[in-house]
Scaffold this motif. Structure first.
Motif, short mmCIF file in Angstrom:
data_model
loop_
_atom_site.label_atom_id
_atom_site.label_comp_id
_atom_site.label_asym_id
_atom_site.label_seq_id
_atom_site.Cartn_x
_atom_site.Cartn_y
_atom_site.Cartn_z
N ALA A 179 46.06 39.59 35.16
CA ALA A 179 46.54 40.63 36.07
C ALA A 179 45.77 40.47 37.38
O ALA A 179 44.67 39.91 37.41
CB ALA A 179 46.30 42.00 35.47
N ASP A 180 46.33 40.97 38.46
CA ASP A 180 45.68 40.87 39.76
C ASP A 180 44.61 41.96 39.86
O ASP A 180 44.84 43.05 40.41
CB ASP A 180 46.71 41.01 40.89
CG ASP A 180 46.16 40.53 42.22
OD1 ASP A 180 44.93 40.58 42.40
OD2 ASP A 180 46.97 40.13 43.08
N ASP A 181 43.43 41.67 39.30
CA ASP A 181 42.35 42.66 39.21
C ASP A 181 41.94 43.20 40.57
O ASP A 181 41.71 44.41 40.73
CB ASP A 181 41.12 42.02 38.53
CG ASP A 181 41.36 41.75 37.07
OD1 ASP A 181 41.65 42.70 36.33
OD2 ASP A 181 41.24 40.58 36.65
N ARG A 182 41.81 42.32 41.54
CA ARG A 182 41.31 42.76 42.85
C ARG A 182 42.30 43.71 43.52
O ARG A 182 41.90 44.77 44.02
CB ARG A 182 41.05 41.55 43.75
CG ARG A 182 40.30 41.94 45.02
CD ARG A 182 40.04 40.76 45.95
NE ARG A 182 39.32 39.69 45.29
CZ ARG A 182 38.75 38.67 45.94
NH1 ARG A 182 38.81 38.61 47.25
NH2 ARG A 182 38.13 37.72 45.28
N GLU A 183 43.59 43.36 43.52
CA GLU A 183 44.58 44.23 44.15
C GLU A 183 44.72 45.55 43.40
O GLU A 183 44.92 46.60 44.01
CB GLU A 183 45.93 43.51 44.23
CG GLU A 183 45.99 42.42 45.29
CD GLU A 183 45.67 42.93 46.68
OE1 GLU A 183 46.18 44.02 47.05
OE2 GLU A 183 44.92 42.26 47.41
N ARG A 215 37.22 43.31 40.32
CA ARG A 215 37.43 44.74 40.57
C ARG A 215 36.34 45.29 41.49
O ARG A 215 36.61 46.17 42.32
CB ARG A 215 37.49 45.49 39.24
CG ARG A 215 38.72 45.11 38.43
CD ARG A 215 38.70 45.61 36.99
NE ARG A 215 39.60 44.78 36.18
CZ ARG A 215 39.77 44.90 34.89
NH1 ARG A 215 39.10 45.83 34.20
NH2 ARG A 215 40.60 44.11 34.23
N LEU A 216 35.12 44.79 41.38
CA LEU A 216 34.07 45.21 42.31
C LEU A 216 34.37 44.71 43.71
O LEU A 216 34.15 45.42 44.70
CB LEU A 216 32.71 44.72 41.82
CG LEU A 216 31.51 45.10 42.70
CD1 LEU A 216 31.40 46.62 42.85
CD2 LEU A 216 30.22 44.53 42.12
N LEU A 217 34.87 43.48 43.82
CA LEU A 217 35.24 42.96 45.14
C LEU A 217 36.34 43.81 45.77
O LEU A 217 36.31 44.11 46.97
CB LEU A 217 35.72 41.50 45.02
CG LEU A 217 34.63 40.45 44.83
CD1 LEU A 217 35.25 39.09 44.53
CD2 LEU A 217 33.75 40.36 46.07
N GLN A 311 47.75 47.32 33.53
CA GLN A 311 47.91 45.88 33.35
C GLN A 311 49.19 45.65 32.54
O GLN A 311 49.42 46.33 31.54
CB GLN A 311 46.72 45.29 32.60
CG GLN A 311 45.40 45.39 33.33
CD GLN A 311 44.43 44.34 32.84
OE1 GLN A 311 44.68 43.15 32.94
NE2 GLN A 311 43.29 44.78 32.32
N PRO A 312 50.00 44.65 32.93
CA PRO A 312 51.27 44.42 32.21
C PRO A 312 51.03 43.61 30.93
O PRO A 312 51.31 42.40 30.86
CB PRO A 312 52.09 43.62 33.24
CG PRO A 312 51.07 42.86 34.02
CD PRO A 312 49.86 43.75 34.10
N TRP A 313 50.52 44.28 29.91
CA TRP A 313 50.08 43.55 28.71
C TRP A 313 51.19 42.76 28.04
O TRP A 313 50.95 41.64 27.54
CB TRP A 313 49.45 44.54 27.71
CG TRP A 313 48.14 45.09 28.17
CD1 TRP A 313 47.85 46.38 28.50
CD2 TRP A 313 46.92 44.36 28.37
NE1 TRP A 313 46.55 46.51 28.89
CE2 TRP A 313 45.95 45.28 28.82
CE3 TRP A 313 46.56 43.03 28.22
CZ2 TRP A 313 44.64 44.91 29.11
CZ3 TRP A 313 45.26 42.66 28.50
CH2 TRP A 313 44.31 43.59 28.95
N LEU A 338 49.71 38.16 37.52
CA LEU A 338 50.74 39.19 37.46
C LEU A 338 50.31 40.46 38.21
O LEU A 338 49.13 40.81 38.20
CB LEU A 338 51.05 39.53 36.01
CG LEU A 338 51.59 38.36 35.18
CD1 LEU A 338 51.63 38.73 33.70
CD2 LEU A 338 52.97 37.95 35.66
N PRO A 339 51.23 41.16 38.84
CA PRO A 339 50.88 42.38 39.58
C PRO A 339 50.53 43.54 38.65
O PRO A 339 51.01 43.62 37.52
CB PRO A 339 52.14 42.68 40.39
CG PRO A 339 53.25 42.07 39.57
CD PRO A 339 52.66 40.84 38.94
#
Length: 348
Positions: A179-183, A215-217, A311-313, A338-339
C-alpha cells in the motif's frame, strides 16, 4: 477370462479414464498444447485454450497432480512466511486478514498455502532447510525487517518470492506489493490539521520496517507542507503491538502534554494509545483527535470507532499471489503499489 454376466452377457469392462492424449485428440491440438493449458495457459492461443477446455469438459478429464508434479518438479504448494514471533500472528489482525486473502486467491488455482513463522534464528534455520528442499514452489514473505537474513537465504536457494511491503535495503532485488504508506499517512495528517488541531504528535512504527519509515516520512512532509516546524518531542516509536502503542502514548503525554492530535502508525497501536489517553483523563476526540492506519478489525472495536487509513488487503493478497505464480512460471514481474483510503469515523 471375463466372468459371464447374468443371462450370458459378458461383463462390461471398467471405463478407462481419459488421458492427456485423448484430450489432445478431441481438441485437435498437440499434447504439448494441452500440457501448457494445464500449467496455466501460457503461450496458448485463445482458440486452442477454448478447444482444450471444451475437450476436458466433454471427456471428464481429471489432472493427475502427482504425475504432473513429477514431470514439472513442482510441489504445487506455496508458503506464507511470517518473519515475526508466533504470538504476533495471533495478536495482529492484519496478518490473519492477509493470510485469509492469500489462501482465497491461491484457492482459485487449487494451490494450498502453508503457514510458516521464522521469528528467531532457530526457526529461520528450520524454515530454510524445508524450503530449500523443494517442498514449496514459492514464498509469500510477510513483515520483513531491515537486515533480516531470510531474503538472502531465499535468494541463494533461488526460491521465487514476493514480499508484502517494500523490503528495506533491497532496491530492485525483490518483487513486492505494498500500500502507499507515505501517501496514506499524509492524508491522515492533513485531515488532523485541517480539523483545527495545532499540536499533532505521532506514534511511529519500527524504523527497520517499510511502514514505519514511510508513514513517519509522510507525517514530516505534511508538517513541512503546512509550515509547521518538526518537533522531536512529538514523536514516539512503537512496535506495532497494543502494548507498544500504549507505552509510546504515555511517553508523548509526558513530554508534550499539550498535544491535541495523535497519528498512530497502526490501528493496534492506536487502541493502546486510546487506553493511555483515557488513563490520563484526555477525551477522544474532544481533547485529542486520534487517527490510526490499516483499517483492521481493531478499528471497529475501539470506543470511539477509529478514524484510520484503509489498506486494500484483498487487492494486496491477490496481487501478491498473481506476481508469485507468474514468477514460478518463469516470468519477470514489476512491483505493485496500491492506493490507500482515508476512513473517517468518530475518533477524529
Amino acid at each position: 477370462m471375463t466372468e459371464p454376466a447374468p443371462h450370458g452377457r459378458p461383463a462390461a469392462k471398467p471405463r478407462r479414464a481419459p488421458t492427456i492424449h485423448d484430450v489432445a485428440a478431441v481438441a485437435g491440438v498437440s499434447r504439448g498444447t494441452v500440457s501448457r493449458v494445464l500449467q496455466g495457459g501460457h503461450n496458448v492461443s485463445p482458440a486452442s485454450l477454448e478447444a482444450v477446455n471444451a475437450a476436458i469438459a466433454k471427456l471428464g478429464y481429471v489432472v493427475n497432480r502427482h504425475a504432473r508434479n513429477l514431470v514439472t518438479q513442482r510441489s504445487n504448494s506455496v508458503a506464507f512466511l511470517l518473519t515475526e514471533p508466533q504470538e504476533r500472528f495471533f495478536e495482529d489482525p492484519n496478518f490473519t486478514t492477509l493470510l485469509r486473502g492469500c489462501t482465497a486467491a491461491l484457492g482459485e488455482h487449487d494451490i494450498p498455502l502453508l503457514l510458516m513463522t521464522a521469528g528467531d534464528e532457530a526457526e529461520r534455520r528450520r524454515v530454510v532447510r524445508y524450503l530449500a528442499a523443494g517442498h514449496v514452489d514459492g514464498v509469500l514473505l510477510v513483515s520483513s525487517h531491515r537486515g533480516n537474513p531470510m531474503i538472502e537465504h531465499l535468494r541463494e536457494a533461488e526460491i521465487p518470492m514476493v514480499s508484502c511491503g517494500k523490503p528495506l535495503g533491497q532496491r530492485g532485488r525483490v518483487t513486492y506489493v505494498a500500500a502507499d504508506d507515505r501517501e496514506g499517512a499524509k492524508d491522515m495528517v492533513r485531515h488532523l490539521i485541517e480539523s483545527g488541531r495545532g499540536r499533532v504528535a505521532t506514534v511511529a512504527g519500527p524504523q527497520d520496517t517499510p511502514g514505519g519509515v514511510e508513514r513517519l516520512l509522510g507525517y514530516r512532509e505534511v508538517l513541512d507542507e503546512y509550515g509547521i516546524p518538526f518537533d522531536e518531542r512529538l514523536v514516539a516509536y512503537g512496535d506495532y503491538s497494543r502494548a507498544g502503542g500504549e507505552q509510546a502514548a504515555d511517553r508523548l503525554l509526558a513530554t508534550a502534554p499539550d498535544l491535541d492530535a495523535l497519528f498512530v502508525a497502526s490501528d493496534l497501536m492506536a487502541d493502546g494509545a486510546l487506553a493511555a489517553l483515557d488513563r490520563a483523563g484526555r477525551s477522544v476526540p474532544g481533547d485529542v483527535a486520534l487517527g490510526g492506519f490499516d483499517d483492521s478489525p481493531a478499528a471497529l472495536t475501539t470506543r470511539p470507532a477509529l478514524t484510520t487509513v484503509r489498506q486494500p488487503w484483498d487487492r494486496i493478497s491477490h496481487e501478491m499471489v498473481r506476481l508469485l505464480l507468474a514468477q514460478i512460471a518463469g516470468e519477470t514481474q514489476p512491483t505493485v503499489i496500491l492506493p490507500t483510503e482515508l476512513v473517517i469515523r468518530d475518533s477524529a
